[in-house]
Every structure is written in C-alpha cells, then in structure tokens.
Write an enzyme that holds these catalytic residues in place. Structure first.
Site, PDB file in Angstrom:
ATOM      1  N   ASP A   1       1.887 -17.463  -6.376  1.00  0.00           N
ATOM      2  CA  ASP A   1       0.533 -17.966  -6.611  1.00  0.00           C
ATOM      3  C   ASP A   1      -0.470 -17.171  -5.782  1.00  0.00           C
ATOM      4  OD1 ASP A   1      -1.599 -19.990  -7.263  1.00  0.00           O
ATOM      5  OD2 ASP A   1       0.146 -21.124  -7.941  1.00  0.00           O
TER       6      ASP A   1
ATOM      7  N   HIS B   1      -6.033 -22.010  -5.780  1.00  0.00           N
ATOM      8  CA  HIS B   1      -5.044 -22.353  -6.796  1.00  0.00           C
ATOM      9  C   HIS B   1      -3.662 -22.559  -6.177  1.00  0.00           C
ATOM     10  CE1 HIS B   1      -2.349 -21.467 -10.292  1.00  0.00           C
ATOM     11  NE2 HIS B   1      -3.308 -22.004 -11.010  1.00  0.00           N
TER      12      HIS B   1
ATOM     13  N   SER C   1      -1.233 -25.301 -14.907  1.00  0.00           N
ATOM     14  CA  SER C   1      -0.904 -24.908 -13.533  1.00  0.00           C
ATOM     15  C   SER C   1      -0.690 -26.119 -12.643  1.00  0.00           C
ATOM     16  CB  SER C   1      -2.034 -24.056 -12.937  1.00  0.00           C
ATOM     17  OG  SER C   1      -2.044 -22.754 -13.464  1.00  0.00           O
TER      18      SER C   1
END
Length: 459
Positions: A208, A239, A403
């Site tokens: 990530d 994120h 996600s």
C-alpha cells in the site's frame, strides 16, 4: 541517462539463447509493436531455472557493465540491486527493469530464457473520501479499550464484544441486516464480537502507501519493512494507514493482534508502478520464507488494496510464487463499476487461490462503484468505513472503496488461519467463503456472498 542495448539484436539473440535454459512457461506475447519502436520502461522476467549472478546475465545480454557501478547496498528500504539504470528484483523472482525500444523488447520476448516482458505501467488506486466535511477526528473521544491478550490456552477462544465498533465490524459479526437505531454510518456505536486470540502471531503484509506506525491504535504492532521509494517510509496519502487499521488496529480492526508489516508501493498520490508491486510481493515472499522458522510465527497474509487494467504476467507470476510458498492473499475488486475480470490482480482469483473482494454498503447493497462479475469471490463492507488516519497519532477518518472491503477479508483470514494453521491458500479461501452469508446483498449478480465471522452478534 537511461541505459539501452549496446549491441545489435542479432548478436544479443545468438549470445543469450545459448546461455539461458528453456522457460517453465511460454513467454508473454503482449509487448510493444516493433513498428512504433518507442522507448519505454519494461519488466523482464527470466526463467525460474536461471540462477547465475546478475553481472553474468547482463554481460550475456550485451550490456556494458565496465562503466557502471555494480552493487548499490540492498536493505529493507531498497527495491533491489542496481546496475546503472538497470534495477533487479529480490531473491524470489529473477527479473529486472530497464529502458529499451519496443523492437528490443519484442526480440527479447522470443528468447527461450525469457519468461515474460511487459511495460512497467503506473497505476493509480482510486479511493473516495467519504465526506470531506467530516474531516478527521481523534480517538480520545472513543472509550473503547481492547483488553490485552493473555496467552493462556484456556483464553485463546474467548469471545469479546466491542460496543464502540464501526459499522463494518458490526456487519461481519451478525447474520441480520444492521438497524440504525439513530446511529449514523460513521458512528462508532456498533457491536462487534470476535475471539480474543484474534490473529495473534499472523503477519499481514500491507502492499500500500505505507503505514502511520506511530498511530496509537496499532499498539506497536505496525512497522515498515519495505519501500520502493528510496528511503521514504511515510504514508503521504493515508490509504495504507486506513487499510492497515481495518485489518488489525485495536478499535477498527477485524484481527486485533496481527503483526502489520508495511510494504510501501504507492506514493503520496496513491500511484505506483507495476514493477514496484512485483517487487513488493517478492519481498513479502522472501520475508515469509525467513519468518517460517522463527518463534511465534503463525502464518502470512498479503493484502493488496490496489490494481490496474489488463492482465499483468509479472504480477501473476509473483502472486503464484506467493501462494505456492503458502501465503494467503486478499485483493481489491476495483472501483470502476464494471467487470472485475478486466483488472489485475483481481482477475487472478479465477486462476490462483486468492480472494477477490467487492464492496457493499450499510443497507446490504453492492456499493455503487464496486466492480462486479464472476471474478468477485466475496463482498465486504466498503462504504463509509472509519479507520486509522495518517494525519496524526490518534486521527481517524472514513473512506469508501473495495480498498476498504479487502482488508476486512484479510483480517478474517488472519483469524481463521490462527485456528487452522494447516490450511493451504485454497483451503483457507474455501473456509472464508463457506462462513459468508449467501444471497443477502441487493444489486449483485452471480456469486452473492457477504463476509461473516460466524459469531452472529446483534449489530
């Protein structure tokens, strides 16, 4: 200046063909058309039987090594070994990246020692901030405190209830649709039941944008172990910190005792190159192989809340090696409201024992932007998910996307792997799917499974 081939294709063919063994699989045919002959970055993957030192490989390829600096140091923050503008991968994959013309790429792809050649494309991972007016909040207002795990055998399966959970945790531990009872989707007022052991000893590699390892909700269990960006181990986007929180943070995590290992392959714009993704998987496999003999190790999971269009042969090969090594993998289905089978690594779920995850919302509908189709194995909550933030040691914020759904499945995999350590990737995938709720989602064609841990709390 980018390096290029220094001898003609005909010489390269005669040299390289005689020195490399035949590949296990046929080489990929999708390389740049020689007619265009544009110069671009490519990933070259060699046959698994090729074991010679890189310097010898590059000499046989026709690269002039005498004017180049050979081994730049390799450590946890590097991509691999650099030879000038050539960049190799790690221990598990025999591959390198280099700038070359399309005609050279086409010629190399036909050599018997080359497994595949593919352009090193850059992908942007889409994610939605749930509500920009929400901003970020701090955990200091949240009274939940997860009791420390005691390792006595008689307490390992003890069930704990958290009454300050986000809605996604509440939904995966109940068989019934959630009832609002005045609660907003971003409130931490839902009930989550889970087992006290909750993934202890399981390593989860988060491919990530990095992890805010200083966040208090990780309890010291998160650390950065790899970056494809020099020495940058920060999470400039958020994120990665968010997805890591859903896997295993104290307040927002499905498996609240896992080891969270940050593998930074996305930058502050949430973009990353295909070669970085492959290198990240390669690092995870190497680390897993080392960790297997260490005390307290219980298993390894890779979470990949990322992807891009088309079929990527190098990424497929990397994940194939990961599953063959016994690693368990969860991937995001994508956020384009289209067929998930058009994207990598999502489409690999039809060929490898990995779990491809679509996203649902709080009223048990397919989230409007979630990809769909036969390549989606299971859905998990992905809309308005509150989790840890990169904006401070106590910050939290909501995001939406597959996600956000993918790490819930990775967390569930960690929980089940601890209880079933002998399951291979195919067996664990089957177990996760067998515990899911069937037919409860609206707007889903084909497989209609919603993640569930089987404890059946009242959400």
């Amino acid at each position: 200046m980018k390096y290029s081939l220094v001898i003609s294709t005909s010489v390269l063919l005669s040299t390289f063909t005689t020195t490399l063994a035949a590949p296990v699989n046929p080489p990929a045919t999708a390389v740049a058309a020689a007619a265009a002959d544009d110069t671009d970055e490519y990933i070259v993957v060699l046959a698994p039987t090729e074991k010679r030192p890189w310097a010898q490989v590059f000499t046989d390829l026709g690269y002039n090594m005498t004017s180049r600096t050979h081994a730049i140091s390799v450590n946890k923050h590097t991509f691999g070994t650099n030879y000038g503008d050539l960049r190799t991968f790690g221990k598990e994959v025999r591959a390198f990246t280099t700038h070359m013309k399309g005609s050279d790429a086409a010629s190399l792809s036909s050599l018997p020692g080359v497994l595949s050649i593919e352009k090193d494309v850059k992908w942007t991972v889409k994610v939605q901030r749930f509500n920009e007016t929400y901003g970020t909040h701090n955990l200091k207002d949240n009274k939940w405190s997860f009791p420390a795990v005691k390792r006595q055998q008689d307490q390992m399966n003890q069930v704990v209830q958290q009454s300050t959970a986000p809605w996604n945790l509440g939904r995966i531990s109940t068989a019934q649709p959630l009832v609002s009872n005045g609660r907003e989707v971003i409130d931490l007022k839902f009930n989550y039941q889970f087992e006290r052991s909750s993934g202890i000893g399981i390593d989860v590699y988060m491919l990530d944008s990095g992890i805010n390892t200083q966040h208090v909700d990780f309890g010291g269990r998160a650390k950065m172990v790899f970056t494809a960006f020099g020495n940058d181990i920060t999470d400039g986007h958020g994120h990665g910190t968010h997805t890591a929180g859903t896997v295993g943070s104290t307040t927002f995590g499905v498996a609240k005792n896992v080891n969270l290992l940050g593998v930074k392959v996305l930058d502050a714009q949430n973009q990353g190159s295909l070669s970085s993704f492959v290198a990240g998987v390669d690092f995870a496999v190497s680390s897993h192989m080392q960790r297997r003999s260490q005390p307290g190790f219980k298993g390894s999971i890779i979470n990949m809340s990322l992807g891009g269009p088309g079929f990527s042969q190098p990424l497929f090969q990397a994940l194939q090696r990961a599953t063959q090594a016994g690693m368990h993998v969860a991937v995001a289905g994508g956020n384009d409201n289209t067929d998930s089978c058009q994207f990598s690594p999502a489409q690999f779920s039809q060929l490898l024992p990995i779990i491809n995850v679509g996203a649902s919302n709080v009223v048990d509908q397919r989230w409007e932007h979630s990809n769909y189709g036969k390549c989606i194995d299971i859905h998990a909550p992905g809309d308005g998910i509150v989790s840890t933030s990169n904006k401070g040691p106590q910050a939290m914020e909501p995001m939406s996307g597959t996600s956000m759904a993918c790490p819930a499945v990775a967390g569930a995999m960690a929980v089940e792997l601890l209880k079933n350590p002998n399951l291979d990737p195919a067996g664990l995938k089957q177990l996760i799917l067998s515990k899911a709720l069937n037919g409860v989602l609206q707007g889903v064609s084909g497989g209609n499974l919603l993640l569930n841990n089987g404890l059946r709390a009242i959400g």
